[in-house]
Design an enzyme around this catalytic site. Sequence first.
Site, PDB file in Angstrom:
ATOM      1  N   GLY A 118       0.811  -1.225   0.000  1.00 49.62           N
ATOM      2  CA  GLY A 118       0.000   0.000   0.000  1.00 49.62           C
ATOM      3  C   GLY A 118       0.834   1.261   0.000  1.00 49.62           C
ATOM      4  O   GLY A 118       1.920   1.310   0.591  1.00 49.62           O
ATOM      5  N   ILE A 186      23.692  -7.714  17.192  1.00 47.43           N
ATOM      6  CA  ILE A 186      22.877  -8.837  17.656  1.00 47.43           C
ATOM      7  C   ILE A 186      22.589  -9.829  16.535  1.00 47.43           C
ATOM      8  O   ILE A 186      22.753 -11.045  16.704  1.00 47.43           O
ATOM      9  CB  ILE A 186      21.573  -8.317  18.299  1.00 47.43           C
ATOM     10  N   ARG A 275      19.584  -2.397   9.953  1.00 47.48           N
ATOM     11  CA  ARG A 275      18.382  -2.321   9.129  1.00 47.48           C
ATOM     12  C   ARG A 275      18.059  -0.860   8.828  1.00 47.48           C
ATOM     13  O   ARG A 275      18.455   0.037   9.577  1.00 47.48           O
ATOM     14  CB  ARG A 275      17.196  -2.985   9.849  1.00 47.48           C
ATOM     15  N   HIS A 447      15.151 -21.395  45.204  1.00 45.49           N
ATOM     16  CA  HIS A 447      16.552 -21.826  45.158  1.00 45.49           C
ATOM     17  C   HIS A 447      16.605 -23.315  44.863  1.00 45.49           C
ATOM     18  O   HIS A 447      15.821 -24.090  45.414  1.00 45.49           O
ATOM     19  CB  HIS A 447      17.227 -21.554  46.514  1.00 45.49           C
TER      20      HIS A 447
END
Length: 475
Positions: A118, A186, A275, A447
């Site tokens: 679009g 990353i 990006r 724990h």
Amino acid sequence: MTNKEIKTQVVVLGGGPGGYSAAFRAADLGKQVTLIEQEQNLGGVCLNVGCIPSKALLHAAYILDAAKQYSAHGITFDTPKIDLDKLRASKEGIIKRLAMGIKGLARQRKVGLVTGAGKFISSNQIEVPGVAGETTLISFENAIIAAGSMPAELPFIPKDPRVMNSTGALNLPEIPEQMLIIGGGIIGLEMATVYSSLGSKVTVVELMDQLIPGMDADIIEPFKQYNANKIHKILLSTKVTKVEAKEDGLWVTFAGKNAPAQSGKFNRILVAVGRKPNGKLIAADKAGVEVDQKGFVLVNQKMQTSAPHIFAIGDIIGNPMLAHKAVAEGRYAAEIIANLKPEFHIKNIPNVAYTDPEIATVGLTETEAKQQNIPYAKGVFPWLASGRSLSLGRKEGITKLLFDPPSKKIIGGSIVGPNAGELIAEIALAISLGATAEKIAHVIHPHPTLSETVMMACETFLGTITDLYLPKNNF
């Protein structure tokens, strides 16, 4: 030629996590909603070529590594056989199941779906081209732009099928013998984890002087040490200056203080240098929506663009480019459109590298605190003293918390170690609730668990810890 016209109250441009979350929230609030997505599947980059498939492959990598490493604990497995076809099929099955689920949620909410890329043609209309020259014209009262981002490219790298971006890398074309990953962020490190576990000799080259630039160095160091014998080479303060595509491989020339003296030959190259936003691809100017030179759509604190009835969310409005940030922004924009008064803690966004070990952070990092001259104190708990971590055969982890000295409130946290991405949510919640070191230290954690390292990091700050011997803070 326009073949179909739709009138809707809210149109959402982009069907990724932020887009479909915005559409579904708006529908739940009683709005008539139309959702536009250029691909056949909803879910965007995250579901189809990002977060989900990469995590499926990272889990496979974890299984391979865990089986190999446990020989030191008395259990030895045969050499695994890797069937790439089955591995790809498993990954695609996960994507298909989730994509079908999202489409089902759209049907349940009566959200209209339009497939195509679009573009705005006016301040209240979007045109979506279809097959054979057919188009759909959508008229709207409010719009939410969630058009996302795409992998950034390097102009000097040749167009060659052996050069991949993150999308191509997730398709697992084969297991290359020698693989170069350009970019130590990353995405680059996650793919280094996958391919090195599958058997590739992976070289990571990073322009800056540390991996995941901007992250605290003491949090990155355990990752480097743990992967020293797994990732073939990590070249910091180094850049790629030339790539030649030859019949026998991709020949790469490096420059920098840690650069190899001679060119290196690789079977595959992954370009993972970040990006770029898709703001220049949607004809935003025709709607009166301002886009900067990089392609980011400019918004105010309410996610409104320069055209107040049009909102924008997710990657297209700026960093961090994270799916969970986009989801929160999408719901927030939908609630603003519905005249609600929502709260949104935009600075309290966790960031996770699903590497091995995982690296996670939320709130203020120590690096940021120093750069911004923000006073802080810290509490650090080494997982070398964690019974649960040692029982997993791991000792490299760290949990680090930052505190505002006068109030003792938690203002940031970083974790490196197995399941850091799960643990970081407790710190995010603590920051959102304004929790103090005492509050978290007095919460009884089970724990032995990794989660108790958060409690113990608070105790190290307070000087009350019994699992370590540390000098006491004067608070």
